[in-house]
Structures are given as structure tokens and as C-alpha cells.
Scaffold this motif. Structure first.
Motif, PDB file in Angstrom:
ATOM      1  N   PRO A   2       0.962   9.826  72.261  1.00  0.00           N
ATOM      2  CA  PRO A   2       1.677   8.836  71.454  1.00  0.00           C
ATOM      3  C   PRO A   2       0.748   8.135  70.461  1.00  0.00           C
ATOM      4  CG  PRO A   2       1.302   7.992  73.653  1.00  0.00           C
ATOM      5  CD  PRO A   2       0.837   9.426  73.644  1.00  0.00           C
ATOM      6  N   THR A   4      -0.619   4.776  69.223  1.00  0.00           N
ATOM      7  CA  THR A   4      -0.767   3.457  69.823  1.00  0.00           C
ATOM      8  C   THR A   4      -1.574   2.562  68.900  1.00  0.00           C
ATOM      9  OG1 THR A   4      -2.736   4.217  71.008  1.00  0.00           O
ATOM     10  CG2 THR A   4      -0.640   4.289  72.208  1.00  0.00           C
ATOM     11  N   SER A  15       3.441   1.360  71.043  1.00  0.00           N
ATOM     12  CA  SER A  15       3.313   2.789  71.289  1.00  0.00           C
ATOM     13  C   SER A  15       4.529   3.481  70.697  1.00  0.00           C
ATOM     14  CB  SER A  15       3.230   3.050  72.789  1.00  0.00           C
ATOM     15  OG  SER A  15       3.141   4.441  73.050  1.00  0.00           O
ATOM     16  N   ASP A  17       6.310   7.125  70.680  1.00  0.00           N
ATOM     17  CA  ASP A  17       6.322   8.378  71.422  1.00  0.00           C
ATOM     18  C   ASP A  17       6.528   9.576  70.482  1.00  0.00           C
ATOM     19  OD1 ASP A  17       6.190  10.072  73.579  1.00  0.00           O
ATOM     20  OD2 ASP A  17       8.293   9.785  74.143  1.00  0.00           O
TER      21      ASP A  17
END
Length: 136
Positions: A2, A4, A15, A17
Motif C-alpha cells: 500500500p 502510506t 494508507s 490500498d
């Protein structure tokens, strides 16, 4: 892996995805210049449904050139801009790419520029004497 990142004081983390942004762009709009205090804002666009933001945020909403609201999300502690969320494109959100974690942001490859109608004329030039750090 992910995407971040966090604000300057690390009170806000996020975050997304996704493996990479859908678009990475230099955003030259006047609002981004003012929010960033710079000549443009580097943005990493991700699907809004894939993003989780944690921590104390505030939102300021203004009207974009589309006539629709643009919601600017920032840390309520340190003021770092985190993202802008345009009502004109409700499925996406533009992360302020400077807030991505170092290992991620150093691999970004901007593929386009947006709002070039507001691009400042001197941004087109390559300066002759760059400094790796501030001159001493």
C-alpha cells in the motif's frame, strides 16, 4: 504494497490500498500553489474507496473551477496538507505526494501536469546553479 504516509508531526497517518497511484502529476492550480506555499503541488491520485486516513484532520472546502466544492484535508495539529477531495470527481482523491513515506515518494514518476493554465512562467526553465542543500 500500500501507499502510506503521514503529516509533519505524524499525528495523521494514511494508507491507500493500491500498488501505485492512478496518476502522479504536478498540479499548478492557484489553490494548490497557495495551499502548498510553492509553485505547484505534487499529487498522487488514488481511488477514494481505497484510502484510510487516521488522526486529527480538519477540512476546508472551497469552490473549484468546475463550480463544485474541493475539500482540502489537513492535519489539525501541524497544518500539513494531506489531500484534496474534489466533488467534481467523487471517486478519486489527490494525496499530497510530499506526505508519502520516503521509500515510496522517491520512486514516484510524475506523468503529467494539470492546471497548466496557472503554471508560473519561470517553472519552465532549468536553473544553472542548483544546490543539493541550502548554500552555507
Amino acid at each position: 504494497m500500500p501507499l502510506t504516509g503521514h503529516c509533519l508531526c505524524k499525528a495523521v497517518t494514511y494508507s491507500a490500498d493500491v500498488d501505485e497511484p492512478a496518476i502522479t502529476a504536478y498540479d499548478h492550480c492557484d489553490d494548490c500553489q497557495r495551499q502548498s506555499g510553492s509553485t505547484y503541488s505534487l499529487v498522487a491520485v488514488v481511488p477514494k474507496a481505497k484510502l484510510a486516513i487516521n488522526g486529527p484532520t480538519k477540512t476546508w472546502s472551497g469552490k473549484g473551477s468546475s463550480g463544485h466544492a474541493v475539500h482540502r484535508v489537513f492535519c489539525s495539529e501541524c497544518g500539513s496538507p494531506i489531500a484534496h477531495d474534489p466533488d467534481a470527481a467523487p471517486e478519486i482523491i489527490a494525496l499530497k505526494a510530499g506526505t508519502l513515506d520516503w521509500e515510496i515518494k522517491k520512486t514516484l514518476k510524475p506523468t503529467t501536469e494539470i492546471w497548466t493554465v496557472s503554471k508560473l512562467p519561470f517553472c519552465q526553465e532549468q536553473l544553472a546553479h542548483p544546490f543539493e542543500h541550502m548554500p552555507q
